[in-house]
Design a protein around this motif. Structure first.
Motif, PDB file in Angstrom:
ATOM      1  N   ARG A  91       0.668  -1.189  -0.169  1.00 52.22           N
ATOM      2  CA  ARG A  91      -0.053   0.005  -0.019  1.00 52.22           C
ATOM      3  C   ARG A  91       0.935   1.273   0.054  1.00 52.22           C
ATOM      4  O   ARG A  91       0.546   2.375   0.319  1.00 52.22           O
ATOM      5  CB  ARG A  91      -0.965  -0.192   1.321  1.00 52.22           C
ATOM      6  CG  ARG A  91      -1.753  -1.300   1.195  1.00 52.22           C
ATOM      7  CD  ARG A  91      -3.171  -1.234   1.927  1.00 52.22           C
ATOM      8  NE  ARG A  91      -4.077  -0.325   1.310  1.00 52.22           N
ATOM      9  CZ  ARG A  91      -4.926  -0.326   0.198  1.00 52.22           C
ATOM     10  NH1 ARG A  91      -4.803  -1.670  -0.087  1.00 52.22           N
ATOM     11  NH2 ARG A  91      -5.592   0.435  -0.103  1.00 52.22           N
ATOM     12  N   VAL A  92       2.163   1.124  -0.447  1.00 53.66           N
ATOM     13  CA  VAL A  92       3.121   2.190  -0.408  1.00 53.66           C
ATOM     14  C   VAL A  92       3.365   2.633  -1.931  1.00 53.66           C
ATOM     15  O   VAL A  92       3.506   1.609  -2.787  1.00 53.66           O
ATOM     16  CB  VAL A  92       4.386   1.782   0.214  1.00 53.66           C
ATOM     17  CG1 VAL A  92       5.419   3.007  -0.045  1.00 53.66           C
ATOM     18  CG2 VAL A  92       4.204   1.770   1.841  1.00 53.66           C
ATOM     19  N   THR A  93       3.064   3.924  -2.209  1.00 55.69           N
ATOM     20  CA  THR A  93       3.630   4.214  -3.545  1.00 55.69           C
ATOM     21  C   THR A  93       4.555   5.522  -3.521  1.00 55.69           C
ATOM     22  O   THR A  93       4.479   6.315  -2.753  1.00 55.69           O
ATOM     23  CB  THR A  93       2.469   5.089  -4.010  1.00 55.69           C
ATOM     24  OG1 THR A  93       1.244   4.098  -4.385  1.00 55.69           O
ATOM     25  CG2 THR A  93       2.616   5.449  -5.548  1.00 55.69           C
ATOM     26  N   PHE A  94       5.765   5.197  -4.326  1.00 60.62           N
ATOM     27  CA  PHE A  94       6.922   6.142  -4.253  1.00 60.62           C
ATOM     28  C   PHE A  94       6.720   6.928  -5.459  1.00 60.62           C
ATOM     29  O   PHE A  94       6.330   6.311  -6.551  1.00 60.62           O
ATOM     30  CB  PHE A  94       8.274   5.630  -3.979  1.00 60.62           C
ATOM     31  CG  PHE A  94       8.338   5.116  -2.734  1.00 60.62           C
ATOM     32  CD1 PHE A  94       8.657   5.896  -1.542  1.00 60.62           C
ATOM     33  CD2 PHE A  94       8.421   3.665  -2.623  1.00 60.62           C
ATOM     34  CE1 PHE A  94       9.113   5.373  -0.304  1.00 60.62           C
ATOM     35  CE2 PHE A  94       8.618   3.124  -1.086  1.00 60.62           C
ATOM     36  CZ  PHE A  94       8.964   4.084  -0.377  1.00 60.62           C
ATOM     37  N   ALA A  95       6.632   8.283  -5.450  1.00 56.77           N
ATOM     38  CA  ALA A  95       6.633   9.159  -6.745  1.00 56.77           C
ATOM     39  C   ALA A  95       7.572  10.366  -6.486  1.00 56.77           C
ATOM     40  O   ALA A  95       7.800  10.923  -5.393  1.00 56.77           O
ATOM     41  CB  ALA A  95       5.363   9.671  -6.961  1.00 56.77           C
TER      42      ALA A  95
END
Lengths: 277, 198
Positions: free
Chosen positions: A194-198
Motif C-alpha cells: 500500500r506504499v507508492t513512491f513518486a
C-alpha cells in the motif's frame, strides 16, 4: 581589487547554482545555503575537483556529473522510527482519530530513502489501519526514490532500527518486518503493497492530493524561509479538515503564516491538527 | 587606552570535559561579551541541551539557549547545538540545523559548525577548542585560520581531556594557547568589551 576569500567562494557557489538552474531546471537557490555549500565542497573534494569554479564548465557539459552532484547534495540521512517518541504519540494520539476515517491517506514529503515511510506502514499495520490506508512517499531525488522502492538497508543498521522500534512502542518482533540476506535487510513485501513512491519537488510542484496525515520531518530545515513557507502552504492546502501534520522535532510552526490554521496535538512531537474552519 | 572591536563572533567546540570548560568560560566572561557565541558539545542524542543551557545561563550573565533553526544569532548570547543535529551559521548570521551524516562519528560536529562560521564571518571570527578526547574541530580550526580568523585552544594541561586541543595545536592551526581565564580575556578584548590586550 582585494576581496575576502569567503566572498569569492560565495560568488562561485552562486554561479554553480545558477548553472544548475538554467541548464537542468533544478533551483537550489531557495535551499539553506550553508548546508548546500558544505555538500558541494564535500562532493567536489570526493571527486578531486580543485575548486567550485572548476566544477561549473564540467556540470554544464556533463549531465551525469551534474546529476550525481545534485543527488549528492539532496540526499538526507534518516532511520526507521527516528525519534521513537514521535511514533509513540502518533500511535496514541493520532491513530485513534485516523480510525474514524473510511480511508486514510498518508504523505511523506521528502521521504529520501524511505525508512520513515516503512516505519509508518508498520505502525498502521499493527493498528489495523494498513488495509484502508494509502501511503505516499515523495522526493525529487530519483536515486533516493529507487532505494526507497527497493527497501534494502544495510544489515548493520538493523540493530539501531530495532531499538528505535521498541522504544516507539512496537508490538511485535522487528525481525517480522524484514528478511536478512548477507549484509542487507530487505523490507517485507507486505509492507510495500500500500506504499507508492513518486517524484515530487517541493520547490516547483503543487498539491499532491487530499491527505489525512502529512509527515515532513527534517526536510524544511534544508529550505530557506520562503521555500519553507511555500511547503507549509502546500501541506495546509493538501490536508483535509481535521487532518494531521507532523514535522521535525527541531522545526516549528510558531513563526509561520500557517500557524493559525492548526491546533497543537503534541508540542514536543511537533504534531498539529488542521482546524475545521 | 582604546577599546577596539575586531571580531564579531566566536565558535566554541568541546567534547569530554567540554561542558566543564564551557561552564568555566561562561563564568570567566563575567559581565558578558558582545560577540555572537555558538558552541558544539558532543552529547548523547537523548540528552537535554535545553537543561544544559539553563544551568549555564544561571552561572553567568550570558543568555544561553539551544539553537533553533533559522533563528538569527544575536551578540552577547550563546547558542548550543541540539543533540543529533549539525549546527551551521549562514552568511547572514542565521542559525541552521541539518541531519546530514555524522562527521567523524559526531553529530553535532565541531568541524561542520566551524567551517560554516569561517565562511560567514571570515576574519571577524574566533575559533575556540576546549577539552575533548577526539580530534573533531581540527579541520574546522584550519578553515577559520584560512579565512583569516583567530584560533584559540584551551591549554591542554588545564583541560580534563587534552587530545582535542592537542590535535589542533599539532596540526599547526592554533594561534594562541591559554587556560580558560586567558581565553575569556581574549574574547572580551577582541569583542571590544575591555581594553585591548597588551
Amino acid at each position: 581589487m582585494k576581496m575576502d576569500e569567503e566572498t569569492v567562494e560565495g560568488i562561485e557557489v552562486d554561479l554553480l547554482l545558477e548553472a544548475l538552474r538554467r541548464r537542468y531546471g533544478y533551483d537550489f537557490r531557495s535551499y539553506a545555503r550553508a548546508t548546500v555549500e558544505r555538500r558541494v565542497r564535500q562532493f567536489l573534494s570526493e571527486m578531486s575537483v580543485a575548486s567550485i569554479a572548476d566544477a561549473i564548465p564540467r556540470l554544464l557539459h556533463d549531465e551525469s556529473f551534474a546529476i550525481t552532484l545534485m543527488q549528492h547534495f539532496s540526499i538526507s540521512v534518516t532511520e526507521m522510527f527516528r525519534d521513537p517518541e514521535v511514533y509513540h504519540v502518533l500511535r496514541s494520539a493520532v491513530v485513534p482519530l485516523l480510525k474514524t476515517y473510511p480511508h486514510v491517506k498518508v504523505w511523506h514529503a521528502g521521504c529520501a530513502t524511505g525508512e520513515e515511510v516503512y516505519s509508518m506502514a508498520i505502525l498502521l499495520r499493527e493498528e489495523g489501519l494498513y488495509e484502508r490506508a494509502t501511503i505516499f512517499g515523495t522526493d525529487f531525488n530519483d536515486a533516493a526514490l529507487q532505494s526507497a522502492k527497493a527497501g534494502i538497508y544495510p544489515l548493520q543498521k538493523i540493530q539501531e532500527f530495532t531499538k528505535n522500534y521498541q522504544r516507539a512502542g512496537g508490538r511485535r518482533s522487528f525481525a517480522d518486518y524484514y528478511h536478512a540476506d548477507y549484509d542487507s535487510a530487505l523490507i517485507d513485501s507486505a509492507l510495500k503493497r500500500r506504499v507508492t513512491f513518486a517524484n515530487h519537488n517541493l520547490v516547483t510542484d503543487t498539491v499532491f492530493g487530499e491527505m489525512t496525515l502529512i509527515l515532513c520531518r527534517n526536510v524544511m530545515i534544508y529550505f530557506n524561509q520562503e521555500l519553507r513557507a511555500r511547503a507549509l502552504r502546500l501541506f495546509t492546502e493538501s490536508l483535509v479538515r481535521g487532518g494531521f501534520l507532523c514535522i521535525g522535532t527541531r522545526e516549528d510552526l510558531t513563526f509561520s503564516e500557517v500557524v493559525d490554521a492548526y491546533e497543537v496535538v503534541d508540542a514536543k512531537a511537533r504534531i498539529y491538527k488542521k482546524k475545521a474552519a | 587606552m582604546n577599546t577596539s572591536r575586531t571580531h564579531r563572533a566566536a565558535v566554541i567546540g568541546g567534547s569530554a570535559g567540554g561542558l566543564e570548560a564551557l561552564g568555566a568560560l561562561v563564568v570567566a566572561l563575567g559581565e558578558g561579551c558582545p560577540l555572537v557565541l555558538v558552541a558544539v558539545l558532543h552529547v548523547h542524542r537523548t540528552s537535554s541541551v535545553a537543561l544544559v543551557a539553563q544551568s549555564l545561563s544561571a552561572r553567568g550573565s550570558i543568555v544561553v539557549s539551544e539553537a533553533r533553526d533559522k533563528e538569527q544569532a544575536r551578540p552577547g548570547q550563546l547558542y548550543l547545538a541540539p543533540p543529533d543535529y549539525h549546527l551551521l551559521i549562514e552568511r547572514d548570521g542565521g542559525l541552521a540545523l541539518s541531519v546530514d551524516a555524522k562527521v567523524r562519528w559526531a553529530r553535532p560536529s565541531i568541524d561542520v559548525l566551524f567551517e560554516s562560521a569561517a565562511r560567514a564571518f571570515g576574519k571577524e571570527l574566533i575559533g575556540v577548542i576546549l577539552s575533548g578526547a577526539n580530534d573533531d574541530g581540527s579541520d574546522g580550526m584550519a578553515a577559520i585560520k584560512r579565512f583569516g580568523g583567530l584560533t584559540l585552544a584551551q591549554d591542554p594541561a588545564s583541560a580534563l581531556h587534552a587530545m582535542m586541543p592537542l590535535s589542533a595545536i599539532e596540526r599547526g592551526v592554533v594561534e594562541r594557547v591559554a587556560p580558560i581565564e586567558g581565553i575569556a580575556a581574549i574574547l572580551r578584548a577582541r569583542s571590544g568589551a575591555t581594553e585591548v590586550e597588551r
